[in-house]
Design a protein around this motif. Structure first.
Motif, mmCIF file in Angstrom:
data_model
loop_
_atom_site.group_PDB
_atom_site.id
_atom_site.type_symbol
_atom_site.label_atom_id
_atom_site.label_comp_id
_atom_site.label_asym_id
_atom_site.label_seq_id
_atom_site.Cartn_x
_atom_site.Cartn_y
_atom_site.Cartn_z
ATOM 1 N N THR A 1 40.341 48.480 26.419
ATOM 2 C CA THR A 1 39.262 49.119 26.998
ATOM 3 C C THR A 1 39.329 50.215 27.901
ATOM 4 O O THR A 1 38.309 51.309 28.020
ATOM 5 C CB THR A 1 38.286 47.993 27.788
ATOM 6 N N LYS A 2 40.260 50.337 28.705
ATOM 7 C CA LYS A 2 40.547 51.584 29.316
ATOM 8 C C LYS A 2 41.072 52.682 28.389
ATOM 9 O O LYS A 2 40.669 53.952 28.609
ATOM 10 C CB LYS A 2 41.877 51.349 30.433
ATOM 11 N N VAL A 3 41.669 52.308 27.180
ATOM 12 C CA VAL A 3 42.157 53.626 26.307
ATOM 13 C C VAL A 3 40.667 53.830 25.734
ATOM 14 O O VAL A 3 40.448 55.191 25.621
ATOM 15 C CB VAL A 3 42.837 52.912 25.336
ATOM 16 N N LEU A 4 39.720 53.139 25.377
ATOM 17 C CA LEU A 4 38.449 53.712 24.691
ATOM 18 C C LEU A 4 37.715 54.256 25.706
ATOM 19 O O LEU A 4 36.848 55.294 25.307
ATOM 20 C CB LEU A 4 37.937 52.185 24.346
ATOM 21 N N GLU A 5 37.862 54.099 26.961
ATOM 22 C CA GLU A 5 36.932 54.597 28.051
ATOM 23 C C GLU A 5 37.759 55.844 28.725
ATOM 24 O O GLU A 5 37.102 56.449 29.664
ATOM 25 C CB GLU A 5 36.362 53.696 28.940
ATOM 26 N N TRP A 6 38.654 56.391 28.015
ATOM 27 C CA TRP A 6 39.416 57.468 28.757
ATOM 28 C C TRP A 6 38.813 58.643 28.662
ATOM 29 O O TRP A 6 38.582 59.481 29.423
ATOM 30 C CB TRP A 6 40.801 57.848 28.176
ATOM 31 N N GLN B 1 31.191 44.724 28.639
ATOM 32 C CA GLN B 1 31.098 43.534 29.103
ATOM 33 C C GLN B 1 31.833 43.180 30.420
ATOM 34 O O GLN B 1 32.794 43.657 30.670
ATOM 35 C CB GLN B 1 31.863 42.442 28.082
ATOM 36 N N SER B 2 30.955 42.466 31.518
ATOM 37 C CA SER B 2 31.541 42.452 32.764
ATOM 38 C C SER B 2 32.160 40.922 33.037
ATOM 39 O O SER B 2 31.683 39.773 32.215
ATOM 40 C CB SER B 2 30.529 42.716 34.015
ATOM 41 N N THR B 3 33.295 41.023 33.633
ATOM 42 C CA THR B 3 33.653 39.472 34.111
ATOM 43 C C THR B 3 32.959 39.208 35.335
ATOM 44 O O THR B 3 33.447 37.978 35.682
ATOM 45 C CB THR B 3 35.275 39.824 34.671
ATOM 46 N N ARG B 4 32.119 39.775 35.799
ATOM 47 C CA ARG B 4 31.212 39.427 37.214
ATOM 48 C C ARG B 4 30.388 38.238 36.479
ATOM 49 O O ARG B 4 29.748 37.474 37.331
ATOM 50 C CB ARG B 4 30.531 40.484 37.878
ATOM 51 N N TYR B 5 29.834 38.317 35.439
ATOM 52 C CA TYR B 5 28.597 37.382 35.087
ATOM 53 C C TYR B 5 29.125 36.333 33.910
ATOM 54 O O TYR B 5 28.137 35.743 33.520
ATOM 55 C CB TYR B 5 27.421 38.205 34.494
ATOM 56 N N SER C 1 39.702 46.044 40.544
ATOM 57 C CA SER C 1 39.014 47.013 41.373
ATOM 58 C C SER C 1 39.104 48.375 40.435
ATOM 59 O O SER C 1 38.319 49.246 40.216
ATOM 60 C CB SER C 1 39.497 47.350 42.796
ATOM 61 N N PHE C 2 40.398 48.406 39.917
ATOM 62 C CA PHE C 2 40.902 49.872 39.158
ATOM 63 C C PHE C 2 39.751 49.757 37.799
ATOM 64 O O PHE C 2 39.302 50.744 37.611
ATOM 65 C CB PHE C 2 42.012 50.032 38.603
ATOM 66 N N ARG C 3 39.632 48.535 37.357
ATOM 67 C CA ARG C 3 38.544 48.797 35.856
ATOM 68 C C ARG C 3 37.280 49.327 36.189
ATOM 69 O O ARG C 3 36.672 49.964 35.114
ATOM 70 C CB ARG C 3 38.514 47.360 35.357
ATOM 71 N N ASP C 4 36.742 48.675 37.313
ATOM 72 C CA ASP C 4 35.438 49.352 37.759
ATOM 73 C C ASP C 4 35.536 50.860 38.221
ATOM 74 O O ASP C 4 34.623 51.531 37.682
ATOM 75 C CB ASP C 4 34.854 48.668 38.986
ATOM 76 N N GLN D 1 25.484 47.150 48.381
ATOM 77 C CA GLN D 1 25.745 45.598 48.836
ATOM 78 C C GLN D 1 26.293 44.857 47.699
ATOM 79 O O GLN D 1 27.024 43.939 47.966
ATOM 80 C CB GLN D 1 24.353 45.233 49.385
ATOM 81 N N GLN D 2 25.673 44.980 46.561
ATOM 82 C CA GLN D 2 25.869 44.084 45.445
ATOM 83 C C GLN D 2 27.285 44.540 44.821
ATOM 84 O O GLN D 2 27.563 43.721 43.643
ATOM 85 C CB GLN D 2 24.999 44.368 44.253
ATOM 86 N N GLY D 3 28.083 45.346 45.292
ATOM 87 C CA GLY D 3 29.373 45.741 44.760
ATOM 88 C C GLY D 3 30.311 44.456 45.032
ATOM 89 O O GLY D 3 30.473 43.890 45.999
ATOM 90 N N HIS D 4 31.569 44.759 44.161
ATOM 91 C CA HIS D 4 32.950 43.743 44.509
ATOM 92 C C HIS D 4 33.232 44.155 45.910
ATOM 93 O O HIS D 4 33.679 45.383 46.073
ATOM 94 C CB HIS D 4 33.469 43.891 43.373
ATOM 95 N N PRO D 5 33.771 43.141 46.643
ATOM 96 C CA PRO D 5 34.194 43.532 47.696
ATOM 97 C C PRO D 5 35.600 44.340 47.919
ATOM 98 O O PRO D 5 35.620 45.012 48.788
ATOM 99 C CB PRO D 5 34.471 42.216 48.599
ATOM 100 N N ASP D 6 36.255 44.088 46.867
ATOM 101 C CA ASP D 6 37.502 44.778 46.649
ATOM 102 C C ASP D 6 37.369 46.392 46.630
ATOM 103 O O ASP D 6 38.068 47.002 47.131
ATOM 104 C CB ASP D 6 38.560 44.120 45.829
ATOM 105 N N TYR D 7 36.370 46.829 45.398
ATOM 106 C CA TYR D 7 36.385 48.101 45.433
ATOM 107 C C TYR D 7 35.468 48.661 46.480
ATOM 108 O O TYR D 7 35.316 49.770 46.603
ATOM 109 C CB TYR D 7 35.745 48.387 44.067
ATOM 110 N N ARG D 8 34.370 47.834 47.003
ATOM 111 C CA ARG D 8 33.971 48.132 48.243
ATOM 112 C C ARG D 8 34.649 48.893 49.312
ATOM 113 O O ARG D 8 34.463 49.933 49.867
ATOM 114 C CB ARG D 8 32.602 47.254 48.774
ATOM 115 N N ARG D 9 35.529 48.074 49.466
ATOM 116 C CA ARG D 9 36.485 48.498 50.654
ATOM 117 C C ARG D 9 37.447 49.732 50.504
ATOM 118 O O ARG D 9 37.537 50.546 51.125
ATOM 119 C CB ARG D 9 37.564 47.217 50.569
ATOM 120 N N VAL D 10 37.703 50.004 49.018
ATOM 121 C CA VAL D 10 38.452 51.118 48.733
ATOM 122 C C VAL D 10 37.558 52.249 48.906
ATOM 123 O O VAL D 10 37.943 53.256 49.360
ATOM 124 C CB VAL D 10 38.934 51.072 47.107
ATOM 125 N N CYS D 11 36.349 52.367 48.705
ATOM 126 C CA CYS D 11 35.464 53.398 48.661
ATOM 127 C C CYS D 11 35.070 53.460 50.215
ATOM 128 O O CYS D 11 34.797 54.868 50.691
ATOM 129 C CB CYS D 11 34.383 53.142 47.715
#
Length: 538
Positions: free
Chosen positions: A119-124, A133-137, A387-390, A479-489
């Motif tokens: 997926t990361k290659v496709l979205e480069w 597709q999200s792993t979150r839901y 987090s990188f994926r997002d 607020q709705q973001g994943h806490p890990d990437y929220r912390r990075v940003c």
């Protein structure tokens, strides 16, 4: 105000099948093959005729069809000249090298059961639109066919570790399944349903929290579905790069994508597998990759320990430059003269320019103009792969990443300890680290990435201008973001203000959210339900 072009009754009947209106100066094209639309616009750029007149004169292929037949639901594609369009496209694109023509037609394509490496290659690329597709839901506890939702890479399936690979991955998904279902009742006890919250929004919020906590166990081999819309140019670039990729999965998908895309936009992809065109281009990428691998292999140095987020480079005069860029379109002064005037202003006056340029923002989608693109920030990030994926989805920036591995360690969400799973989490990470090393000895560092869980850390660089900072930092700290990437940003925003010293710019990013929340998705689900109820009422 506009000159209204004259068409006969018969011509109007024809045009009504292919254009959304016949009289106005703005209209859309419908019911036409992509190559016809591309060729029509290519011809349009070199003709004094209107597009509708050009279509009638040079592309419509059945001038004798009676009007009553035009009203029937006949095959529109048979009523235009595909051969003429393809011939024109070939002349402009292949003979004259006008690559902009390849931007005039596009297609939707779905790539299913792709690994999270693919997926990361496709979205480069920057030139297409992607929805992943999200792993979150989704709980990844159900099997697809006879296995969990992960791929066995072709290199492994035909090698001596095929059996051990399947056994290890099945065990890991068993651990994930047990953990995610343990998290659900834990969070239900910790965050009881509140009055006024429907069962739907409460369940969705709890599931998202459970998925967020458990996703670190999912390996990079976990499958995902990706929907893509791109132009012919975007697909050509994507496929040529994929053909040079070291992973066989990427090359296999490039072959399948080319086969399917040629069913809908064949003329746009003729160069991809021609040996002296796309083949030579892929070879160029492959040779460069191998040359850089040889040079990098000569470095026998261990990485320094750094913070999760480091601001390594920035424009020290950013606020002066942005203030001048903001004023540029509103004056008649040369750029250098205007910059000199701004440089002589007081800090408070420059801050006032930036505040005025940012304006009274009512929500995070209200963003200042391109003057904010005058500055840049470069961050070095070491965060979990999840987090990188997002964050990788923000393709307008300059982003590059290293191979996924195990040497940087892994992160453990607070909930893992709270549910009493710390030892099993550590055991799972340790087992996958050992198997990663086994796989690397047999298949090398590229293939061994498949078994690395999302919780392991990846190093990547992100370079972007201040305008992109508004977009990414405000969106990814919501607020709705994943806490890990929220912390990075959140830390990026702190560094822009405190290390770079760009207080006026940091303050203008008024929708960066530094708060912490329990059920991150709850408010977003409440808003979504309010919209659904309002829509139903209407």
């Amino acid at each position: 105000m506009y000159v209204r072009e004259t068409f006969s009754t018969e011509e109007r009947a024809v045009l009504s099948r292919f254009f959304t209106n016949i009289d106005g100066p703005v209209f859309a094209l419908t019911n036409l093959p992509e190559v016809v639309k591309g060729a029509l616009f290519a011809r349009y750029s070199r003709s004094p005729k209107s597009l509708r007149r050009l279509f009638l004169d040079e592309f419509y292929d059945q001038p004798e069809v009676p009007i009553e037949e035009l009203a029937e639901d006949s095959d529109n594609q048979q009523m235009v000249s595909l051969n003429r369009a393809e011939g024109l496209y070939d002349r402009v694109f292949s003979q004259y090298g006008d690559d902009s023509v390849a931007q005039l037609g596009g297609a939707h394509i779905a790539c299913e059961q792709a690994s999270n490496l693919l997926t990361k290659v496709l979205e480069w690329g920057r030139l297409a639109a992607y929805l992943e597709q999200s792993t979150r839901y989704i709980f990844y506890d159900q099997k697809l066919g006879d296995r969990y939702r992960y791929i066995a890479p072709p290199e492994v399936e035909t090698g001596p570790l095929a059996g051990e690979y399947t056994k290890t991955m099945d065990w890991l998904f068993d651990e994930y399944s047990e953990l995610v279902h343990k998290c659900v009742p834990f969070f239900e006890d910790q965050f009881p349903r509140q009055d006024g919250d429907s069962k739907f929004i409460y369940t969705a919020s709890i599931r998202a929290k459970a998925c967020d906590s458990a996703r670190g166990l999912l390996p990079a081999a976990t499958t995902s579905n990706v929907g893509i819309f791109g132009t012919g140019q975007a697909y050509e670039s994507m496929l040529i790069r994929m053909n040079s990729h070291p992973l066989e999965e990427a090359r296999d998908y490039a072959r399948m994508m080319l086969e399917e895309l040629r069913k809908v936009i064949p003329s746009f992809l003729k160069r991809v597998d021609i040996p002296d065109r796309g083949g030579a281009w892929s070879g160029y990428f492959r040779d460069n990759h191998e040359a850089m691998e040889r040079i990098a292999a000569g470095f026998d140095v261990e990485p320094d320990g750094i913070e999760e987020v480091s601001l390594v480079e920035w424009d020290h005069d950013a606020e002066d430059k942005i203030a001048a860029a903001a004023l540029y379109a509103h004056t008649d002064l040369p750029d250098a003269q205007l910059q000199a005037l701004v440089n002589g202003m007081s800090d408070s006056d420059k801050a006032e320019v930036i505040r005025a340029y940012s304006g009274d923002r009512q929500n995070r989608r209200h963003k200042p103009g391109r003057g904010m693109e005058r500055s840049f920030y470069r961050f070095d990030v070491l965060s979990d792969f999840g987090s990188f994926r997002d964050l990788q989805r923000h393709r307008m920036m300059t982003l590059d990443w290293q191979r996924l591995g195990v040497k940087h360690g892994y992160s453990t969400p607070p909930a893992i300890e709270e549910v009493g799973w710390t030892q099993r989490w550590d055991d799972a990470m340790g087992r996958m680290s050992d198997f990663h090393d086994t796989l690397m000895n047999e298949h090398g560092p590229d293939v061994s990435q498949y078994v690395v869980p999302f919780g392991y850390k990846l190093r990547y660089s992100m370079q972007f201008n201040a305008r992109e900072a508004f977009h990414m930092l405000e969106l990814r700290t919501s607020q709705q973001g994943h806490p890990d990437y929220r912390r990075v940003c959140q830390e990026m925003h702190n560094l822009i203000r405190d290390k770079a010293g760009h207080k006026a710019l940091a303050d203008a990013m008024s929708y960066v959210d530094h708060g912490s929340y329990d059920l991150e998705r709850l408010e977003a689900e409440r808003r979504a339900e309010q919209k659904r109820e309002a829509s139903t009422a209407d």
